[in-house]
Design a protein around this motif. Structure first.
Motif, PDB file in Angstrom:
ATOM      1  N   ALA A 298     -14.290 104.264  52.009  1.00 24.35           N
ATOM      2  CA  ALA A 298     -15.217 103.837  50.970  1.00 24.35           C
ATOM      3  C   ALA A 298     -14.844 104.390  49.612  1.00 24.35           C
ATOM      4  CB  ALA A 298     -16.641 104.272  51.301  1.00 24.35           C
ATOM      5  N   ALA A 299     -15.089 103.580  48.585  1.00 21.02           N
ATOM      6  CA  ALA A 299     -14.957 103.967  47.187  1.00 21.02           C
ATOM      7  C   ALA A 299     -15.670 102.898  46.393  1.00 21.02           C
ATOM      8  CB  ALA A 299     -13.478 104.060  46.797  1.00 21.02           C
ATOM      9  N   PRO A 300     -15.982 103.103  45.122  1.00 20.02           N
ATOM     10  CA  PRO A 300     -16.822 102.159  44.411  1.00 20.02           C
ATOM     11  C   PRO A 300     -16.166 100.812  44.195  1.00 20.02           C
ATOM     12  CG  PRO A 300     -15.952 103.783  42.905  1.00 20.02           C
ATOM     13  CD  PRO A 300     -15.616 104.247  44.285  1.00 20.02           C
ATOM     14  N   ALA A 301     -16.977  99.774  44.198  1.00 22.56           N
ATOM     15  CA  ALA A 301     -16.481  98.426  43.963  1.00 22.56           C
ATOM     16  C   ALA A 301     -16.443  98.143  42.468  1.00 22.56           C
ATOM     17  CB  ALA A 301     -17.398  97.414  44.642  1.00 22.56           C
ATOM     18  N   THR A 302     -15.584  97.251  42.059  1.00 21.00           N
ATOM     19  CA  THR A 302     -15.471  96.913  40.649  1.00 21.00           C
ATOM     20  C   THR A 302     -14.785  95.569  40.489  1.00 21.00           C
ATOM     21  OG1 THR A 302     -14.466  97.535  38.552  1.00 21.00           O
ATOM     22  CG2 THR A 302     -13.298  98.182  40.493  1.00 21.00           C
ATOM     23  N   SER A 303     -14.973  94.966  39.336  1.00 26.20           N
ATOM     24  CA  SER A 303     -14.287  93.714  39.035  1.00 26.20           C
ATOM     25  C   SER A 303     -13.009  93.963  38.259  1.00 26.20           C
ATOM     26  CB  SER A 303     -15.209  92.813  38.208  1.00 26.20           C
ATOM     27  OG  SER A 303     -15.585  93.469  37.014  1.00 26.20           O
ATOM     28  N   GLN A 304     -12.680  95.229  37.995  1.00 28.62           N
ATOM     29  CA  GLN A 304     -11.499  95.565  37.229  1.00 28.62           C
ATOM     30  C   GLN A 304     -10.347  95.972  38.145  1.00 28.62           C
ATOM     31  OE1 GLN A 304     -12.386  98.061  33.750  1.00 28.62           O
ATOM     32  NE2 GLN A 304     -14.510  97.957  34.362  1.00 28.62           N
ATOM     33  N   GLN A 305      -9.146  95.823  37.665  1.00 36.46           N
ATOM     34  CA  GLN A 305      -7.957  96.190  38.430  1.00 36.46           C
ATOM     35  C   GLN A 305      -7.416  97.512  37.918  1.00 36.46           C
ATOM     36  OE1 GLN A 305      -6.595  94.501  41.066  1.00 36.46           O
ATOM     37  NE2 GLN A 305      -5.261  96.247  41.325  1.00 36.46           N
ATOM     38  N   ILE A 306      -7.220  98.467  38.820  1.00 37.29           N
ATOM     39  CA  ILE A 306      -6.688  99.768  38.465  1.00 37.29           C
ATOM     40  C   ILE A 306      -5.419  99.998  39.258  1.00 37.29           C
ATOM     41  CG2 ILE A 306      -7.120 102.257  38.539  1.00 37.29           C
ATOM     42  CD1 ILE A 306     -10.035 101.674  38.080  1.00 37.29           C
ATOM     43  N   PRO A 307      -4.339 100.449  38.622  1.00 36.84           N
ATOM     44  CA  PRO A 307      -3.088 100.659  39.348  1.00 36.84           C
ATOM     45  C   PRO A 307      -3.237 101.672  40.468  1.00 36.84           C
ATOM     46  CG  PRO A 307      -2.751 100.766  36.971  1.00 36.84           C
ATOM     47  CD  PRO A 307      -4.223 100.758  37.202  1.00 36.84           C
ATOM     48  N   SER A 308      -2.443 101.501  41.496  1.00 38.16           N
ATOM     49  CA  SER A 308      -2.454 102.454  42.600  1.00 38.16           C
ATOM     50  C   SER A 308      -1.767 103.741  42.190  1.00 38.16           C
ATOM     51  CB  SER A 308      -1.761 101.861  43.829  1.00 38.16           C
ATOM     52  OG  SER A 308      -0.416 101.565  43.520  1.00 38.16           O
ATOM     53  N   GLY A 309      -1.942 104.772  43.012  1.00 42.14           N
ATOM     54  CA  GLY A 309      -1.405 106.081  42.689  1.00 42.14           C
ATOM     55  C   GLY A 309      -0.016 106.283  43.237  1.00 42.14           C
TER      56      GLY A 309
ATOM     57  N   VAL B 264     -18.114 102.342  38.155  1.00 42.57           N
ATOM     58  CA  VAL B 264     -16.823 101.739  37.838  1.00 42.57           C
ATOM     59  C   VAL B 264     -16.265 102.322  36.553  1.00 42.57           C
ATOM     60  CG1 VAL B 264     -15.677  99.612  37.143  1.00 42.57           C
ATOM     61  CG2 VAL B 264     -17.261  99.597  39.068  1.00 42.57           C
ATOM     62  N   LYS B 265     -17.102 102.422  35.510  1.00 44.89           N
ATOM     63  CA  LYS B 265     -16.623 102.925  34.222  1.00 44.89           C
ATOM     64  C   LYS B 265     -16.126 104.359  34.354  1.00 44.89           C
ATOM     65  CE  LYS B 265     -17.890 103.780  29.400  1.00 44.89           C
ATOM     66  NZ  LYS B 265     -17.345 105.162  29.438  1.00 44.89           N
ATOM     67  N   ALA B 266     -16.893 105.212  35.042  1.00 44.39           N
ATOM     68  CA  ALA B 266     -16.468 106.602  35.205  1.00 44.39           C
ATOM     69  C   ALA B 266     -15.158 106.680  35.972  1.00 44.39           C
ATOM     70  CB  ALA B 266     -17.552 107.403  35.919  1.00 44.39           C
ATOM     71  N   THR B 267     -15.022 105.855  37.005  1.00 48.56           N
ATOM     72  CA  THR B 267     -13.797 105.843  37.798  1.00 48.56           C
ATOM     73  C   THR B 267     -12.621 105.326  36.973  1.00 48.56           C
ATOM     74  OG1 THR B 267     -15.054 105.508  39.840  1.00 48.56           O
ATOM     75  CG2 THR B 267     -12.707 104.976  39.901  1.00 48.56           C
ATOM     76  N   THR B 268     -12.841 104.229  36.245  1.00 42.28           N
ATOM     77  CA  THR B 268     -11.788 103.653  35.409  1.00 42.28           C
ATOM     78  C   THR B 268     -11.317 104.646  34.353  1.00 42.28           C
ATOM     79  OG1 THR B 268     -12.738 101.438  35.699  1.00 42.28           O
ATOM     80  CG2 THR B 268     -11.207 101.729  33.874  1.00 42.28           C
ATOM     81  N   ASP B 269     -12.272 105.321  33.709  1.00 38.42           N
ATOM     82  CA  ASP B 269     -11.920 106.311  32.687  1.00 38.42           C
ATOM     83  C   ASP B 269     -11.118 107.455  33.294  1.00 38.42           C
ATOM     84  OD1 ASP B 269     -13.276 104.784  30.858  1.00 38.42           O
ATOM     85  OD2 ASP B 269     -15.042 106.085  30.765  1.00 38.42           O
ATOM     86  N   ALA B 270     -11.515 107.892  34.496  1.00 38.37           N
ATOM     87  CA  ALA B 270     -10.824 109.009  35.143  1.00 38.37           C
ATOM     88  C   ALA B 270      -9.410 108.627  35.540  1.00 38.37           C
ATOM     89  CB  ALA B 270     -11.605 109.473  36.367  1.00 38.37           C
ATOM     90  N   VAL B 271      -9.239 107.412  36.047  1.00 33.56           N
ATOM     91  CA  VAL B 271      -7.902 106.963  36.424  1.00 33.56           C
ATOM     92  C   VAL B 271      -7.011 106.874  35.190  1.00 33.56           C
ATOM     93  CG1 VAL B 271      -6.564 105.032  37.339  1.00 33.56           C
ATOM     94  CG2 VAL B 271      -8.628 105.774  38.521  1.00 33.56           C
TER      95      VAL B 271
END
Length: 256
Positions: free
Chosen positions: A34-45, A218-225
């Motif tokens: 599990a991890a938060p859902a989002t409509s944005q695409q974030i690169p993998s690690g 999503v925003k917090a996760t996107t900003d952190a990534v």
């Protein structure tokens, strides 16, 4: 698993193994649950690392006893109402990862309940639940295939796929927002007579304070990534490994 539902790929450094927690670059690494859902695409690690737990145990230096929620969400039965502290934010990220595929359970139902209970209202997009359920069914099918089980029908007795958060490391704290590296142990078993296989996954996740509770954001996760892009996320080490302490991980009492 919710990370992939609407397009997000959690920043992760997985290490999977057979017959115990030993990484193998040629093995299939299960998805974190599990991890938060989002409509944005974030690169993998970063790519998969090789990791083996040492035979000698070293006690974690830092422990956190996560608080329980003060309320129960109507319709899902999940705890809500976590305190406005770092531990409260981490507790939501852990609760939002509490999925367990085993005989008699529905991963789709679990993920839908998590979606409605723990995801920020701003991130619950139209048609989001249907996408969550579809992705959950796909994830279950992939895990069944990896374990050599039939694509449909009841799971064999003793079979399971479990995601258990065992540690975290704070990335940034700000008013109303917390971001962390989350260390998850994913355990899988094909049945009573099969060995347990394990993998450790590092994910970047964020929580935001919404009304009177923490929510996966999503925003917090996107900003952190974005903030950690290009950085080594953290040393991959399980509780009991001296490197766990060297890397600054905090172990969870409830995951010990």
């Amino acid at each position: 698993m919710l990370a992939a539902v609407l397009g997000l790929t959690a920043c992760a450094a997985p290490a999977g193994g057979h017959d115990g927690p030993v990484a193998d670059k040629g093995s299939s690494t299960p998805s974190p649950m599990a991890a938060p859902a989002t409509s944005q695409q974030i690169p993998s690690g970063p790519e998969e690392e090789t990791y083996s737990i040492p035979s000698t145990w070293t006690d974690p230096v830092c422990w956190a006893a996560l608080p329980r929620g003060s309320r129960t969400a109507a319709g899902t039965g999940y705890q809500t109402g976590f305190p406005d502290t770092t531990e409260g934010a981490v507790a939501v990220l852990v609760a939002g990862s509490a999925t367990n595929l085993q005989p008699g359970t529905s991963l789709a139902d679990q993920q839908a309940a998590i979606y409605h209970t723990y995801l920020s209202s701003a991130d619950q997009i139209p048609g989001g639940e249907a996408k969550v359920r579809a992705k959950a069914q796909q994830t279950e099918a992939e895990n069944r295939s990896d374990l050599g089980l039939p694509a449909a029908g009841p799971l064999p007795r003793g079979a399971f796929v479990r995601g258990n958060v065992v540690g975290f490391k704070v990335i940034q704290q700000s008013r109303g927002e917390e971001t962390v590296y989350r260390l998850t142990k994913v355990s899988r078993k094909a049945g009573d007579t099969s060995p347990v296989t394990e993998a450790y996954v590092i994910s970047v996740l964020g929580a935001a304070w919404q009304d009177t509770d923490w929510k996966m954001s999503v925003k917090a996760t996107t900003d952190a990534v974005a903030r950690t892009r290009g950085q080594q996320p953290s040393t991959l080490a399980a509780p009991g490994d001296a490197k766990f302490n060297d890397a600054g991980w905090t172990a969870l009492r409830q995951a010990a």
